[in-house]
Design an enzyme around this catalytic site. Structure first.
Site, mmCIF file in Angstrom:
data_model
loop_
_atom_site.group_PDB
_atom_site.id
_atom_site.type_symbol
_atom_site.label_atom_id
_atom_site.label_comp_id
_atom_site.label_asym_id
_atom_site.label_seq_id
_atom_site.Cartn_x
_atom_site.Cartn_y
_atom_site.Cartn_z
ATOM 1 N N HIS A 177 -5.813 1.103 2.501
ATOM 2 C CA HIS A 177 -5.585 0.274 3.685
ATOM 3 C C HIS A 177 -6.092 0.984 4.941
ATOM 4 O O HIS A 177 -6.752 0.379 5.785
ATOM 5 C CB HIS A 177 -4.087 -0.003 3.886
ATOM 6 C CG HIS A 177 -3.447 -0.851 2.857
ATOM 7 N ND1 HIS A 177 -2.304 -0.470 2.202
ATOM 8 C CD2 HIS A 177 -3.767 -2.072 2.370
ATOM 9 C CE1 HIS A 177 -1.942 -1.418 1.361
ATOM 10 N NE2 HIS A 177 -2.819 -2.405 1.440
ATOM 11 N N LYS A 214 9.664 -12.373 -1.321
ATOM 12 C CA LYS A 214 9.409 -11.077 -1.944
ATOM 13 C C LYS A 214 10.354 -10.029 -1.390
ATOM 14 O O LYS A 214 10.564 -9.948 -0.183
ATOM 15 C CB LYS A 214 7.969 -10.614 -1.685
ATOM 16 C CG LYS A 214 6.936 -11.292 -2.523
ATOM 17 C CD LYS A 214 5.607 -10.615 -2.311
ATOM 18 C CE LYS A 214 4.542 -11.177 -3.221
ATOM 19 N NZ LYS A 214 3.256 -10.515 -2.994
ATOM 20 N N ARG A 256 -11.840 -4.613 -3.190
ATOM 21 C CA ARG A 256 -11.859 -3.507 -4.145
ATOM 22 C C ARG A 256 -12.783 -3.787 -5.323
ATOM 23 O O ARG A 256 -13.398 -2.883 -5.851
ATOM 24 C CB ARG A 256 -10.448 -3.247 -4.680
ATOM 25 C CG ARG A 256 -9.483 -2.759 -3.626
ATOM 26 C CD ARG A 256 -8.104 -2.664 -4.176
ATOM 27 N NE ARG A 256 -7.599 -4.020 -4.428
ATOM 28 C CZ ARG A 256 -6.343 -4.326 -4.661
ATOM 29 N NH1 ARG A 256 -5.431 -3.390 -4.712
ATOM 30 N NH2 ARG A 256 -5.965 -5.569 -4.856
ATOM 31 N N SER A 262 -0.662 -0.964 -3.326
ATOM 32 C CA SER A 262 0.711 -0.567 -3.013
ATOM 33 C C SER A 262 1.597 -0.657 -4.243
ATOM 34 O O SER A 262 2.462 0.195 -4.457
ATOM 35 C CB SER A 262 1.280 -1.456 -1.901
ATOM 36 O OG SER A 262 0.567 -1.282 -0.707
#
Length: 176
Positions: A26, A50, A99, A136
């Site tokens: 990040h 979440k 990514r 993460s």
């Protein structure tokens, strides 16, 4: 003399995410964006469905600590559509890291939806290959099993992880 006083508006972009926690991947994207834009907003998006490891205040504090050296990063939380965040702050661009090819499919759909809703453009920055596997979720999982994540997160995040996560199978009070 500021750029606004020179008659040119400041170039602004947002890097959105949940950042639970922020990783070196990040930071790579935020740092690169901070060299391209006058002001980079890091929007910690709130998803009430979440349950995060870090609460929103902790995430903001960690991101502020980790981005302080850039000098042009603003960190805020937001609950709602990212395009509304952009409209409210007159931000014309979203910066996202990619990514892998699998990220592109999802992010392209989001970019097209965001542009259709509000005209906000999305710029994709390829992630540094050293961070291409990093998320993460993986950081939290490895830390929970007692793995070394020191090379995956900045020091303030590592300390916060150690304070929050006791490796599975470790007795209470055994963490040093």
């Amino acid at each position: 003399m500021s750029r606004e006083s020179e008659g040119r508006p400041l170039r602004r972009a947002v890097c959105p995410g949940s950042f639970d926690p922020i990783t070196n991947g990040h930071l790579d994207i935020v740092g690169r964006a901070s060299r391209l834009y006058d002001i980079v907003h890091v929007a910690v998006m709130i998803n009430k469905s979440k349950k995060g490891l870090f609460d929103i205040g902790e995430r903001i504090s960690l991101i502020e600590q980790c981005t302080r050296a850039y000098g042009n990063v603003v960190v805020e939380s937001y609950h709602g559509l990212l395009v509304d965040y952009c409209k409210e702050r007159d931000i014309p661009a979203i910066v996202k890291g990619l990514r892998a090819v699998s990220d592109f499919d999802y992010e392209l759909q989001m970019a097209q939806m965001n542009n259709g809703l509000s005209g906000v453009e999305t710029l994709f920055i390829p992630t540094n290959p050293t961070h291409s596997f990093l998320s993460s979720s993986l950081v939290k999982e490895v830390a929970a099993w007692g793995g070394d994540v020191s090379h995956l997160v900045p020091e303030p995040v590592l300390a916060a992880l150690h304070a929050k996560v006791r490796p599975r199978g470790e007795a209470p009070g055994a963490q040093g």
